[in-house]
Design a protein around this motif. Structure first.
Motif, short mmCIF file in Angstrom:
data_model
loop_
_atom_site.label_atom_id
_atom_site.label_comp_id
_atom_site.label_asym_id
_atom_site.label_seq_id
_atom_site.Cartn_x
_atom_site.Cartn_y
_atom_site.Cartn_z
N GLU A 46 0.83 -1.20 0.00
CA GLU A 46 0.00 0.00 0.00
C GLU A 46 0.87 1.26 0.00
N THR A 47 1.93 1.22 0.77
CA THR A 47 2.85 2.37 0.82
C THR A 47 3.50 2.60 -0.54
N LEU A 48 3.90 1.52 -1.19
CA LEU A 48 4.51 1.62 -2.52
C LEU A 48 3.53 2.21 -3.52
N ASP A 49 2.28 1.81 -3.38
CA ASP A 49 1.26 2.33 -4.28
C ASP A 49 1.06 3.83 -4.09
N VAL A 95 9.52 9.58 -6.96
CA VAL A 95 10.31 8.61 -7.70
C VAL A 95 11.43 8.02 -6.88
N ASP A 96 12.22 8.87 -6.22
CA ASP A 96 13.38 8.37 -5.48
C ASP A 96 12.96 7.43 -4.37
N GLU A 97 11.91 7.80 -3.64
CA GLU A 97 11.44 6.95 -2.54
C GLU A 97 10.84 5.66 -3.08
N ALA A 98 10.13 5.77 -4.19
CA ALA A 98 9.54 4.56 -4.77
C ALA A 98 10.64 3.60 -5.23
N MET A 99 11.69 4.13 -5.81
CA MET A 99 12.80 3.28 -6.26
C MET A 99 13.48 2.63 -5.07
N GLU A 100 13.65 3.41 -3.98
CA GLU A 100 14.26 2.83 -2.76
C GLU A 100 13.38 1.74 -2.19
N ALA A 101 12.06 1.97 -2.18
CA ALA A 101 11.14 0.97 -1.65
C ALA A 101 11.18 -0.30 -2.50
N LEU A 102 11.22 -0.14 -3.79
CA LEU A 102 11.29 -1.31 -4.66
C LEU A 102 12.58 -2.10 -4.42
N ASP A 103 13.69 -1.38 -4.26
CA ASP A 103 14.96 -2.06 -4.00
C ASP A 103 14.90 -2.82 -2.67
N LYS A 104 14.32 -2.18 -1.64
CA LYS A 104 14.20 -2.85 -0.34
C LYS A 104 13.27 -4.05 -0.43
N GLY A 105 12.17 -3.85 -1.17
CA GLY A 105 11.24 -4.95 -1.32
C GLY A 105 11.89 -6.15 -1.99
N ARG A 157 7.24 -6.42 -9.38
CA ARG A 157 7.46 -6.37 -10.83
C ARG A 157 6.45 -5.44 -11.49
N GLU A 158 5.19 -5.55 -11.06
CA GLU A 158 4.17 -4.70 -11.67
C GLU A 158 4.37 -3.24 -11.33
N GLN A 159 4.74 -2.99 -10.05
CA GLN A 159 4.95 -1.60 -9.65
C GLN A 159 6.22 -1.01 -10.29
N ARG A 160 7.19 -1.85 -10.50
CA ARG A 160 8.39 -1.37 -11.20
C ARG A 160 8.04 -0.97 -12.64
N GLN A 161 7.19 -1.79 -13.28
CA GLN A 161 6.76 -1.46 -14.63
C GLN A 161 5.92 -0.19 -14.63
N ARG A 162 5.13 -0.03 -13.57
CA ARG A 162 4.31 1.17 -13.46
C ARG A 162 5.20 2.41 -13.32
N LEU A 163 6.23 2.27 -12.51
CA LEU A 163 7.16 3.38 -12.34
C LEU A 163 7.90 3.68 -13.65
N ALA A 165 16.79 7.50 -13.75
CA ALA A 165 15.92 6.67 -12.92
C ALA A 165 15.41 5.47 -13.70
N LEU A 166 15.04 5.70 -14.94
CA LEU A 166 14.55 4.60 -15.77
C LEU A 166 15.64 3.56 -16.01
N LYS A 167 16.85 4.06 -16.15
CA LYS A 167 17.97 3.13 -16.32
C LYS A 167 18.19 2.33 -15.05
N LYS A 168 18.09 2.99 -13.88
CA LYS A 168 18.37 2.32 -12.62
C LYS A 168 17.37 1.22 -12.31
N ILE A 169 16.16 1.39 -12.76
CA ILE A 169 15.17 0.34 -12.48
C ILE A 169 15.23 -0.79 -13.50
N GLY A 170 16.30 -0.72 -14.37
CA GLY A 170 16.56 -1.87 -15.24
C GLY A 170 16.07 -1.74 -16.66
N ASP A 171 15.65 -0.55 -17.10
CA ASP A 171 15.14 -0.39 -18.46
C ASP A 171 16.04 0.59 -19.23
#
Length: 656
Positions: A56-59, A67-77, A103-109, A133-139
């Motif tokens: 829910e927090t990620l959402d 963006v920065d916090e969402a990327m950190e949350a995804l990495d922690k997750g 995976r879905e939230q990363r794609q959403r980001l 940021a897009l590069k860091k999340i693997g795209d």
């Protein structure tokens, strides 16, 4: 088992219904990091309520585009998911749910970042941040393509908003926009992606494509109209502007100049052809109304790039007829415009074009000679151009002055900037070598020009030789009967050169006088002209089979005819020698002709040498003839009739 199933059912229900549970860590921006740290530092609870809170927090972070916090949350997750997979602290279903959600939230980001990157308002630091940021999340590949596309879209928008300038201003504005955009894209790519080969290759491909689009746009709006109109200077300036902007990218590793040169070359070749065609057409139009009188070039025209060279050119500029002056000025401007385009390697093509238009102009001069219409097949590629005739000998000599001055001085002087000189201190060895291999040798190029002048000179000599040899009705004046009939006369002839050779001497004297005024400082050309004109008559006599068949026929040449023939040839030798235009070839041909005539008389059983006077006699008679024909004779102290100036010599010879 019952408790476990109840927990899983609640989790699935909560996710399906998007139940929003008040999170303790959503109250502030720092709560996420704190809670995630707690997840790492304590044992995972046996219940999985924290998973719902985390998702829910990620959402919320994604919805608020943090963006920065969402990327950190995804990495922690992802880190927690890996740990849970190793320690089996989550059930398989919960683990799959967590991994799927991440995976879905990363794609959403990623989609959010792509959307931000594609917006026209996203520029500078914001653009690079979104791409990074897009590069860091693997795209990364998508991020790089979006970066390049963003620059493309902004560039296209600016191009559409450009106002209509003149050719030069439009080219400068467009070129600066395109290549500065490519430079900025290269900087952004390097800042975000470094020098990774895959991204560098994509950047180069994109830059080449943008350059091709730019070249197509410039050709359509500027170069096409300039090429058709023959506006070589405008086209050259535009290309120089483009190459100047383009060269600034070489420091960034983007060598796009070869791409521009490949794309612009066809347009410039078309401009070259149109310009050369204009020179040819203008010269032909002027030749149709030409008076063929020599004059200094008119003041005006395009100023030279150097004031000193302009003053020198004014002092040294020779006289030409109107069409030649205009031809020279157009060629000078043409080569001046081509000079800066050495990078397009059009200099060799330009010099060949100058040869072609000079050949066309020389053909015009040949057609201006009376009698050229009877020798139409001699003029290759001359077309049906109307040319005003050069009726007088002075006008005809002006034709020769036009061609010789252009070929010997004016055109080579104009081509100096293009021709490969023996040494150029400002050139690199490799560049100098490329020029040497691409351009014609300077001496060979001048020889080609000179051969065209020789064609005009030979036409002039041929025409005047035929005027001497043939009558207006087409009868041959230089025939064997002149000499064969002399032995049929009862009385002793008055020895004097035959009329045709008298006329040859008079014509040569007149031509020499005109040449002395026209070819000042270029006496060599006048000498060769007189030499060739004399040779034209004598060679015709040497090669005339009808003449020799008659001389050697049933009524062959007799002693008196031989003496007259000998006198005529010695007369030619003497005045050609005194005029200093006696060539070795002419001397040898005359000696061969005399020997052949002697053989004819010898074959009849007569000793030719006993019938011929001494050589001094021929020299004296020829010298007297030269003085009489030139108006310098003075026979006041001679008792005999001047119509028989050699009577005493003949009598002296007869007594011997």
């Amino acid at each position: 088992m019952r408790n476990h199933l109840s927990t899983q059912a609640a989790l699935v229900h909560g996710l399906a219904e998007r139940v929003r549970i008040q999170s303790l860590w959503a109250d502030s921006e720092d709560s996420l990091a704190v809670d995630l740290l707690k997840f790492e530092n304590r044992e995972l609870p046996k219940t999985e309520d924290w998973l719902i809170e985390f998702l829910e927090t990620l959402d919320v972070l994604l919805a608020e585009r943090r963006v920065d916090e969402a990327m950190e949350a995804l990495d922690k997750g992802e880190s927690l998911a890996r740990e849970a997979s190793k320690k089996h602290t989550l059930s398989p279903t919960a683990l799959i749910t967590l991994q799927t959600a991440i995976r879905e939230q990363r794609q959403r980001l990623a989609d959010q970042l792509a959307e931000t990157t594609s917006q026209s308002s996203t520029r500078g630091v914001e653009l690079r941040s979104s791409v990074l940021a897009l590069k860091k999340i693997g795209d990364g590949p998508r991020a790089h393509s979006l970066l390049l596309n963003s620059h493309h879209q902004k560039m296209q928008s600016n191009i559409h908003n450009m106002r209509s300038y003149n050719a030069g201003a439009y080219t400068a504005a467009l070129s600066q926009l395109v290549f500065s955009t490519i430079a900025q894209a290269a900087s952004d790519s390097l800042a975000v992606f470094g020098e990774e080969p895959a991204y560098s290759s994509e950047l180069v491909t994109w830059a080449v494509k943008e350059t091709e689009v730019f070249a197509s746009l410039l050709k359509r709006h500027v170069l096409a109209s300039s090429a058709i109109a023959g506006g070589l200077r405008v086209a050259a300036e535009c290309i120089q502007i483009c190459l100047g902007h383009c060269s600034l990218l070489e420091a960034r590793g983007l060598a796009l100049s070869p791409v521009l040169m490949r794309l612009f070359r066809p347009s410039m070749e078309q401009a070259l052809s149109a310009n050369l065609r204009r020179i040819e057409q203008t010269s032909a139009a002027l030749a149709a109304a030409e008076d063929w009188l020599l004059a200094y070039p008119p003041v005006g025209g395009r100023p030279s790039t150097s004031s000193s060279s302009l003053s020198n050119a004014t002092v040294l500029q020779p006289k030409l007829t109107g069409s030649a002056n205009r031809f020279n000025s157009m060629v000078q401007e043409f080569l001046e415009d081509v000079g800066p385009l050495e990078s397009l390697q059009l200099d060799g093509l330009a010099l060949e074009g100058v040869l072609q238009v000079f050949n066309s102009y020389v053909n015009l001069l040949v057609r201006a000679l009376p009698g050229s219409m009877e020798n139409e097949e001699y003029l290759e590629g001359s077309g049906n151009k109307i040319v005003r005739m050069a009726e007088t000998e002075t006008q005809q000599m002006a034709l020769l002055a036009n061609a010789s001055l252009l070929a010997d001085e004016l055109l080579p002087r104009a081509a100096m900037k293009l021709l490969p000189l023996p040494s150029r201190m400002d050139e690199q060895p490799r560049r100098a070598s490329d020029r040497q291999s691409r351009l014609p040798d300077q001496r060979e190029w001048k020889r080609k020009l000179q051969r065209l002048v020789d064609c005009l000179r030979d036409s002039f000599c041929r025409q005047h030789a035929l005027e001497l040899i043939f009558t207006e009705d087409g009868d041959i004046r230089l025939n064997a009967n002149i000499y064969i009939s002399m032995d049929d006369k009862a009385e002793e002839p008055e020895w004097f050169p035959s009329p045709i050779f008298q006329e040859l001497f008079i014509k040569l004297t007149r031509v020499a006088s005109i040449a002395s005024d026209i070819f000042v400082g270029r006496e060599r050309f006048a000498t060769v002209l007189l030499m060739r004109l004399t040779e034209a008559v004598i060679l015709w006599l040497s090669d005339d089979q009808t003449f020799w068949e008659d001389v050697e026929g049933t009524k062959p040449l007799g002693p008196l005819g031989l003496q007259q023939f000998y006198l005529d040839m010695e007369f030619v030798l003497l005045f050609a020698s005194e005029g200093r235009y006696l060539s070795r070839n002419l001397h040898q041909v005359i000696k061969n002709i005399i020997a052949r005539a002697i053989d004819v008389v010898s074959a009849t059983g007569v000793d030719p040498y006993s019938a011929l006077p001494e050589d001094d006699w021929f020299a004296e008679v020829a010298q007297i003839a030269i003085k009489m024909l030139s108006g310098k004779a003075n026979f006041g102290n001679v008792e005999q009739d001047i119509t028989s100036p050699t009577a005493s010599s003949i009598m002296s010879h007869g007594s011997n």
